[in-house]
Design an enzyme around this catalytic site. Sequence first.
Site, PDB file in Angstrom:
ATOM      1  N   LYS A   1      16.615   4.747  30.290  1.00  0.00           N
ATOM      2  CA  LYS A   1      16.333   4.485  28.825  1.00  0.00           C
ATOM      3  C   LYS A   1      17.737   4.269  28.187  1.00  0.00           C
ATOM      4  O   LYS A   1      18.420   5.422  28.263  1.00  0.00           O
ATOM      5  CB  LYS A   1      15.508   5.118  28.340  1.00  0.00           C
TER       6      LYS A   1
ATOM      7  N   ASP B   1      15.442   0.821  24.290  1.00  0.00           N
ATOM      8  CA  ASP B   1      14.438   1.708  23.309  1.00  0.00           C
ATOM      9  C   ASP B   1      15.316   1.447  22.044  1.00  0.00           C
ATOM     10  O   ASP B   1      16.039   2.211  21.436  1.00  0.00           O
ATOM     11  CB  ASP B   1      14.585   3.112  23.532  1.00  0.00           C
TER      12      ASP B   1
ATOM     13  N   LYS C   1      13.353   0.184  19.333  1.00  0.00           N
ATOM     14  CA  LYS C   1      12.525   0.330  18.135  1.00  0.00           C
ATOM     15  C   LYS C   1      12.440  -0.969  17.082  1.00  0.00           C
ATOM     16  O   LYS C   1      12.685  -0.395  15.789  1.00  0.00           O
ATOM     17  CB  LYS C   1      12.444   1.699  17.559  1.00  0.00           C
TER      18      LYS C   1
ATOM     19  N   ASP D   1      11.197  -5.168  11.712  1.00  0.00           N
ATOM     20  CA  ASP D   1      11.638  -6.239  10.736  1.00  0.00           C
ATOM     21  C   ASP D   1      10.446  -7.436  10.688  1.00  0.00           C
ATOM     22  O   ASP D   1       9.585  -7.405  11.045  1.00  0.00           O
ATOM     23  CB  ASP D   1      12.788  -6.895  11.568  1.00  0.00           C
TER      24      ASP D   1
ATOM     25  N   THR E   1       7.347  11.089  16.436  1.00  0.00           N
ATOM     26  CA  THR E   1       6.853  12.675  16.550  1.00  0.00           C
ATOM     27  C   THR E   1       7.580  13.452  15.802  1.00  0.00           C
ATOM     28  O   THR E   1       7.495  14.881  15.742  1.00  0.00           O
ATOM     29  CB  THR E   1       6.962  13.049  17.920  1.00  0.00           C
TER      30      THR E   1
ATOM     31  N   ARG F   1      17.700  15.418  28.603  1.00  0.00           N
ATOM     32  CA  ARG F   1      18.557  16.622  29.072  1.00  0.00           C
ATOM     33  C   ARG F   1      17.951  17.530  30.083  1.00  0.00           C
ATOM     34  O   ARG F   1      19.012  17.739  30.847  1.00  0.00           O
ATOM     35  CB  ARG F   1      18.792  17.437  27.724  1.00  0.00           C
TER      36      ARG F   1
HETATM   37  O1  C5P Z   1      16.576  15.027  26.365  1.00  0.00           O
HETATM   38  P1  C5P Z   1      15.271  14.830  25.867  1.00  0.00           P
HETATM   39  O2  C5P Z   1      14.344  15.015  27.056  1.00  0.00           O
HETATM   40  O3  C5P Z   1      14.553  15.655  25.032  1.00  0.00           O
HETATM   41  O4  C5P Z   1      15.055  13.211  25.301  1.00  0.00           O
HETATM   42  C1  C5P Z   1      13.804  12.741  25.105  1.00  0.00           C
HETATM   43  C2  C5P Z   1      14.100  11.201  24.670  1.00  0.00           C
HETATM   44  O5  C5P Z   1      13.176  10.707  24.178  1.00  0.00           O
HETATM   45  C3  C5P Z   1      15.391  10.891  23.947  1.00  0.00           C
HETATM   46  O6  C5P Z   1      15.945   9.953  24.192  1.00  0.00           O
HETATM   47  C4  C5P Z   1      14.636  10.908  22.384  1.00  0.00           C
HETATM   48  O7  C5P Z   1      15.093  10.140  21.605  1.00  0.00           O
HETATM   49  C5  C5P Z   1      13.450  10.215  22.887  1.00  0.00           C
HETATM   50  N1  C5P Z   1      12.051  10.457  22.254  1.00  0.00           N
HETATM   51  C6  C5P Z   1      11.571  11.884  21.812  1.00  0.00           C
HETATM   52  N2  C5P Z   1      10.684  11.777  20.972  1.00  0.00           N
HETATM   53  C7  C5P Z   1      10.032  10.641  20.706  1.00  0.00           C
HETATM   54  C8  C5P Z   1      10.422   9.394  20.797  1.00  0.00           C
HETATM   55  C9  C5P Z   1      11.464   9.254  21.969  1.00  0.00           C
HETATM   56  O8  C5P Z   1      12.265  12.603  22.065  1.00  0.00           O
HETATM   57  N3  C5P Z   1       8.716  10.793  19.997  1.00  0.00           N
END
Ligand code: C5P
Length: 239
Positions: A35, A62, A64, A67, A122, A213
């Site tokens: 992503k 991603d 989002k 517009d 979220t 991560r």
């Molecule tokens: O590092 P981690 O597993 O927390 O990354 C989660 C990914 O999902 C990030 O790219 C974050 O921007 C994305 N994301 C999120 N919560 C959301 C939507 C997207 O953590 N509600």
Amino acid sequence: MSNPSDRIVVALDTTDVERALAMAAALEGLVGAIKLGKEFFTANGPAGARRIVDVGLPMFLDLKYHDIPSTVAGAVRAALPLDPFMLNVHALGGAAMMRAAADAAAEAGAKRPMVLAVTVLTSLVTADLASVGIFGTVRDQVVRLAVLAKDCGLDGVVCSAEEVVALRGACGRDFKLVVPGIRPSWAAAGDQKRIVTPADAVALGADYLVIGRPITTAANPAEAARRIGEEITAFTDAG
Ligand code: C5P
């Protein structure tokens, strides 16, 4: 999806193209997709994204979009040469905007990307919705927007694990549910608060797991991805 590990979508949240390239190369064959989001894309643009796509993994773009319909349709059309397998828009852009996005994506024919909706971020809770004039619970708003997205021809939504069961009920088996906030039991939670393990997310009914991560900052990202794939496979085999 031929392999349970194809459900894993790895978030390459970096501005560093070389780092993203190395990560994508290390993860090929172990995950389903990568992503690229606003951080990577703002720093590196389509040319940078193309370099990552050329590694060979499917790409979830991603960005989002939110517009007026013609602008979103133009952005989706402009994204098609990158061959994303998924891209997304904000459902709050409204029905005409979502239809315009779906129609623009359809211009790619058989290589059409899935178009997903973001319902309620979220990071927002019910009080945040009230402060911007949306009254009712986050859960009700998420379901309302997901049903609208489905009616507009979108393929699914990005949602938290907490919403998966309600959305599966409201939108049916084929509507794709893409879930971030995933943490294996052996990984640090970081800034994610409402977390579930990979196997639990699949058990709830998630189609794709967005994982950043726990893989990208692991001492050995390939090993972390392999381990997550095994956890999902073990669950799938047991089911
Ligand atoms: O590092 P981690 O597993 O927390 O990354 C989660 C990914 O999902 C990030 O790219 C974050 O921007 C994305 N994301 C999120 N919560 C959301 C939507 C997207 O953590 N509600």
